[in-house]
Enzyme design. Structure first.
Site, PDB file in Angstrom:
ATOM      1  N   GLU A 298     -76.788  17.134  11.296  1.00 19.02           N
ATOM      2  CA  GLU A 298     -76.882  16.100  12.327  1.00 19.02           C
ATOM      3  C   GLU A 298     -77.925  16.531  13.352  1.00 19.02           C
ATOM      4  OE1 GLU A 298     -73.658  13.982  15.349  1.00 19.02           O
ATOM      5  OE2 GLU A 298     -73.558  16.143  14.991  1.00 19.02           O
ATOM      6  N   LYS A 358     -73.437   6.773  11.705  1.00 17.51           N
ATOM      7  CA  LYS A 358     -72.159   7.352  12.108  1.00 17.51           C
ATOM      8  C   LYS A 358     -71.266   6.263  12.683  1.00 17.51           C
ATOM      9  CE  LYS A 358     -70.416  11.217  14.931  1.00 17.51           C
ATOM     10  NZ  LYS A 358     -70.833  12.285  15.886  1.00 17.51           N
ATOM     11  N   CYS A 409     -70.102  15.175  11.576  1.00 13.52           N
ATOM     12  CA  CYS A 409     -69.575  15.992  12.666  1.00 13.52           C
ATOM     13  C   CYS A 409     -68.170  15.571  13.107  1.00 13.52           C
ATOM     14  CB  CYS A 409     -70.563  15.968  13.831  1.00 13.52           C
ATOM     15  SG  CYS A 409     -70.299  17.272  15.059  1.00 13.52           S
TER      16      CYS A 409
END
Length: 538
Positions: A298, A358, A409
């Site tokens: 990321e 995301k 994440c």
């Protein structure tokens, strides 16, 4: 304090002829359970990574059970809050690494409120037959609520996430994090109940006997979770059902730790390009296997490669050098001005071919909820100048014929965000992350443990490419086969098994959690109606 409420067991011991307690005794009676609750919360924290003391969760819940048994719901509320603070304050200290103690203290204080409510519920059901069952179900119900509200929830600190090295781990494949966490809490409360039953049998003021049903229930509360964990071990497998793939995870490192690294975005991109080119040189020299595909972390390219020719050229240079598709973590602005935390599939011949945005973005990190209100209390909201937008589709890239699921994440903490990559065909899971803003805190190892749980839960290899460490490759049995050091440029290359079968946890989805929530509601309803009948009988 409400924690001074006398338990039913204590009332029996005092008896009608007991002398009034001295002031010192009353103070001790109030302080001891309060201190024990807080310290047992700290003990629970110590059971979490980076330590491998997973078994400490059992005595932590046993002591918590002692604190709550036979007390009023009001006492349970206070004792639960102390337990929550003891656990969450040290667990979440990393949230204040760069922004100071304010957000850390506020987050821990708010999250501990959920534990307080659970404590009140456990106190209410503590006189019911099969007390550990209701208590453990209530704990999981509290985790379910905490994972959903406020602001889409914050599941950090689920009991399951502290069990990556424990004997209960195979239960993740059976029913996911709810069943794994339930087993641990049930066993902890069961230990207390076994001790309590033995003490009652030996109490000179009692009858000297123990009800067989209560004793059996207490013993089963300990034995069933352990037996279930061993019975679930066949669900854990590293067999390569769909062959293997050679994967490379790149850790480019950052120029410096902390939030300031965002001001050096080009340097971060260059670091990942350089490490990928270094890997390509090792492959040519025969010192590393040729990867089928490469995974970047990321934020490895915070410069939008779709609008910045220099960034695009750098990425294409890395892709061509290594001769394999790369999943690039970028920050991308759409044509309508929306900002996305995006993974970009970059092919050596075709360029960018697919994207994943995301979906579970981090409140107060990637967007500011209630911005005007929060801004009134803190000027730090200005650090997030533009809110990120949420993606809407699961991320599954086809990379050199392999289906790679993406959970970026923070998403690794959410059951649904990982599971639906597998239900959409992922044979391997990648958790690209950026932990540079949290320096050398325990956050990295807490998040790595989550990925280990996900590997077993869905029986998939999990790769964790991180900007500054710790990056890792995790086998489907939860074993870490390779990992990097903190703040060191490095690459991990390994041939890993690909799998397509689904575990019961994957197939069941939210069903186990829903059943446990219903059990909790049933126990609480039983306790409330029983208390109401007792009041009417008076």
């Amino acid at each position: 304090m409400t924690a001074t409420t006398t338990s039913a067991d204590e009332s029996k011991q005092l008896g009608p002829q007991s002398a009034p307690l001295s002031r010192k005794a009353r103070v001790l009676r109030a302080l001891v359970p309060a201190a024990a609750s807080a310290l047992s919360g700290v003990l629970l924290y110590v059971s979490f990574p980076p330590r491998t003391l997973w078994w400490l969760a059992l005595p932590a819940f046993a002591v918590f059970a002692w604190c709550l048994h036979g007390r009023s719901w009001k006492a349970g509320l206070g004792l639960g809050y102390l337990f929550g603070l003891g656990f969450l304050l040290p667990l979440l200290v990393w949230t204040g690494v760069e922004v100071g103690p304010g957000p850390w203290l506020a987050l821990a204080a708010i999250e501990a409120m959920f534990v307080a409510l659970v404590g009140a519920g456990i106190a209410a059901v503590s006189r019911l037959p099969g007390y550990p069952l209701w208590a453990a179900a209530l704990w999981i119900a509290g985790e379910a609520a905490r994972a959903r509200v406020p602001f889409s929830g914050f599941p950090w600190g689920k009991i399951a996430f502290g069990q990556a090295d424990g004997v209960f781990l195979p239960l993740a494949a059976l029913g996911g994090t709810p069943v794994l966490g339930f087993a641990v809490v049930l066993c902890g409360f069961g230990l207390y109940e076994v001790v309590r039953q033995v003490r009652e049998a030996r109490d000179p003021h009692g009858t000297g006997s123990v009800r067989r049903g209560a004793a059996a229930a207490a013993l089963l509360s300990v034995l069933v979770p352990v037996a279930g964990a061993f019975a679930a071990r066949p669900l854990v497998s590293d067999d390569a059902e769909d062959g293997t793939a050679t994967v490379a995870a790149i850790q480019g490192n950052v120029p410096q730790a902390g939030l300031e690294f965002n001001a050096q975005r080009r340097a971060v991109l260059d670091h990942h390009v350089r490490e990928t080119e270094r890997l390509a040189d090792r492959v040519k020299a025969g010192k590393a296997k040729q990867p089928d595909f490469v995974l970047w972390p990321e934020n490895s390219s915070d410069i939008d490669p779709f609008t910045n020719p220099d960034a695009r050229e750098a990425i294409e240079r890395a892709v061509k050098a290594v001769g394999a598709p790369i999943s690039v973590g970028g920050v991308v602005e759409s044509k309508d001005g929306k900002l996305f935390n995006e993974q970009i599939l970059w092919d050596p011949e075709k360029g960018p071919t697919d994207t994943y945005d995301k979906r579970q973005i981090q409140p107060f990190g990637e967007y500011i909820p209630l911005r005007d209100l929060v801004g009134f209390f803190s000027s730090d909201v200005g650090m997030v100048r533009q809110d990120f937008s949420r993606g809407t589709k699961p991320g599954v890239f086809t990379m050199a014929g392999t289906k790679v699921g993406l959970a970026t994440c923070y998403e690794a903490a959410f059951d649904w965000a990982v599971r639906d990559t597998v239900t959409h065909g992922a044979q391997l899971i990648s958790v690209p992350s950026n932990n540079a803003t949290f320096d050398r805190s325990e956050m990295t190892y807490q998040q790595l443990a989550m990925s280990r749980i996900r590997a077993v839960e869905h029986s998939r290899t999990v790769t964790v490419p991180v900007t500054s460490g710790v990056s890792a490759i995790i086998m489907p049995d939860g074993r870490v086969s390779q990992k990097t050091k903190w703040f060191t440029a490095d690459s991990l290359v390994e041939e890993v098994p690909l799998r397509s079968s689904q575990t019961p946890a994957t197939r069941f989805g939210v069903l186990p959690e829903g059943i446990l929530v219903l059990i909790a509601a049933g126990g609480l309803g039983w306790a409330v109606t029983g208390a109401a009948r007792a009041r009417r009988a008076r």
